[in-house]
Each structure stands twice: as C-alpha cells, then as structure tokens.
Enzyme design. Structure first.
Site, PDB file in Angstrom:
ATOM      1  N   GLU A  32     -36.277 -81.564  -9.374  1.00 48.58           N
ATOM      2  CA  GLU A  32     -35.357 -81.014 -10.368  1.00 48.58           C
ATOM      3  C   GLU A  32     -34.015 -80.659  -9.738  1.00 48.58           C
ATOM      4  OE1 GLU A  32     -38.848 -79.123 -13.198  1.00 48.58           O
ATOM      5  OE2 GLU A  32     -37.516 -77.760 -12.136  1.00 48.58           O
ATOM      6  N   ASN A  33     -33.030 -80.485 -10.603  1.00 48.23           N
ATOM      7  CA  ASN A  33     -31.685 -80.158 -10.180  1.00 48.23           C
ATOM      8  C   ASN A  33     -31.122 -79.161 -11.181  1.00 48.23           C
ATOM      9  OD1 ASN A  33     -28.636 -80.597 -10.065  1.00 48.23           O
ATOM     10  ND2 ASN A  33     -29.338 -81.864  -8.353  1.00 48.23           N
ATOM     11  N   TYR A  43     -29.589 -80.328 -15.054  1.00 47.93           N
ATOM     12  CA  TYR A  43     -30.835 -80.958 -15.501  1.00 47.93           C
ATOM     13  C   TYR A  43     -30.828 -82.482 -15.621  1.00 47.93           C
ATOM     14  CZ  TYR A  43     -32.552 -76.251 -16.506  1.00 47.93           C
ATOM     15  OH  TYR A  43     -32.947 -74.966 -16.413  1.00 47.93           O
ATOM     16  N   GLU A  56     -42.577 -90.495 -11.371  1.00 45.92           N
ATOM     17  CA  GLU A  56     -42.754 -91.935 -11.480  1.00 45.92           C
ATOM     18  C   GLU A  56     -41.564 -92.683 -10.893  1.00 45.92           C
ATOM     19  OE1 GLU A  56     -44.441 -90.127 -15.353  1.00 45.92           O
ATOM     20  OE2 GLU A  56     -42.949 -89.627 -13.830  1.00 45.92           O
ATOM     21  N   CYS A 107     -42.613 -90.094 -19.325  1.00 43.73           N
ATOM     22  CA  CYS A 107     -41.586 -89.947 -20.356  1.00 43.73           C
ATOM     23  C   CYS A 107     -41.102 -91.332 -20.775  1.00 43.73           C
ATOM     24  CB  CYS A 107     -40.430 -89.086 -19.842  1.00 43.73           C
ATOM     25  SG  CYS A 107     -39.383 -89.887 -18.598  1.00 43.73           S
ATOM     26  N   CYS A 145     -39.304 -93.263 -18.034  1.00 45.27           N
ATOM     27  CA  CYS A 145     -40.215 -93.743 -16.993  1.00 45.27           C
ATOM     28  C   CYS A 145     -41.099 -94.873 -17.486  1.00 45.27           C
ATOM     29  CB  CYS A 145     -41.044 -92.596 -16.420  1.00 45.27           C
ATOM     30  SG  CYS A 145     -40.057 -91.572 -15.301  1.00 45.27           S
TER      31      CYS A 145
END
Length: 136
Positions: free
Chosen positions: A46-47, A50, A57, A88, A91
C-alpha cells in the site's frame, strides 16, 4: 490439497507476512506457477496515495516476468476475512494477459483453500492479447 496446490498456498502464506498494509490492515499474498513449473509470489504494497498501491497478484506477475516466465498455469490468492478474497477487476485483467480462460484461480484463507474458479468464471468474455492480433 494436492502437493502443487500446497506449494502455492505455502508461498502465498509466506509472502503475505511481508505485506505492507498499514492503511487497510488487510495483508494479501499471491503465488503463481509459470509454464516452467516455477513458483513466483507477491504481496500487497500500500501507499499513502492509495491509487499507487500494488496488489499481491500484480507483484507475483511482475516477479514471474522478471524471472523469465511468460505464462500463468495456476494462481492462488490468500487473504483473511469472512468473504472470499478474489482478485480485483484490474488483477483479473492482469492475470488474463498471461493466462487463458481455463487457468485455475484458487482462493484461500489462512486455514486453507476456500474455493477454486477458472479465469473464465471470474472474467467472462475477456479481452486478451489474441484480441489484438489481426490473424485471430
């Protein structure tokens, strides 16, 4: 679980412990087997901004490509929670770049395998690399 599936599960479980998920507190691990039988794994990163985070994946696929792999034969995604942690939408499309519709996509929790799908079941009527070929 079969030995092949157990190996994917263990790889996803191991890499999930390295996830960087300080905002969601939802670590995810993924492991895939390439066309040479090698396993590649990735975890979510994460960052604070976002949209620039990375799914597990995507990390596994990047590791595969960096290692010289070009085709996904099977993938397993491991996440915790009451619901199934399926890939998701982005992905699913990333997986499709390297896998045909019949490719198994396994979904697991910390306790083990929860469900298996084909990529076609998760991404019906998909747009893939062959769509762009004039001869297809």
């Amino acid at each position: 679980m079969t030995p092949d599936l157990s190996a994917l599960f263990e790889a996803a479980k191991t890499v999930r412990a390295n996830a960087h998920a300080p905002y969601s507190n939802f670590p995810v691990g993924a492991a895939l087997r390439d066309e040479q039988g090698r396993i590649h794994a990735g975890c979510n990163v994460e960052n604070a901004a976002y949209p620039v985070g990375t799914c597990a994946e995507a990390g596994a696929i990047a590791a595969m490509v960096a290692g010289g792999g070009r085709a996904i034969r099977a993938i397993l995604v491991l996440g915790e929670g009451r619901g199934l942690v399926t890939p998701c939408g982005a992905c699913r499309q990333r997986i499709r770049e390297f896998a045909p519709g019949a490719t198994p996509v396994h979904v697991a929790g910390p306790e083990g395998l929860r469900r298996s799908y084909t990529l076609d079941a998760l991404l019906p009527e998909s747009f893939g690399p062959e769509t762009l070929r004039a001869d297809a």
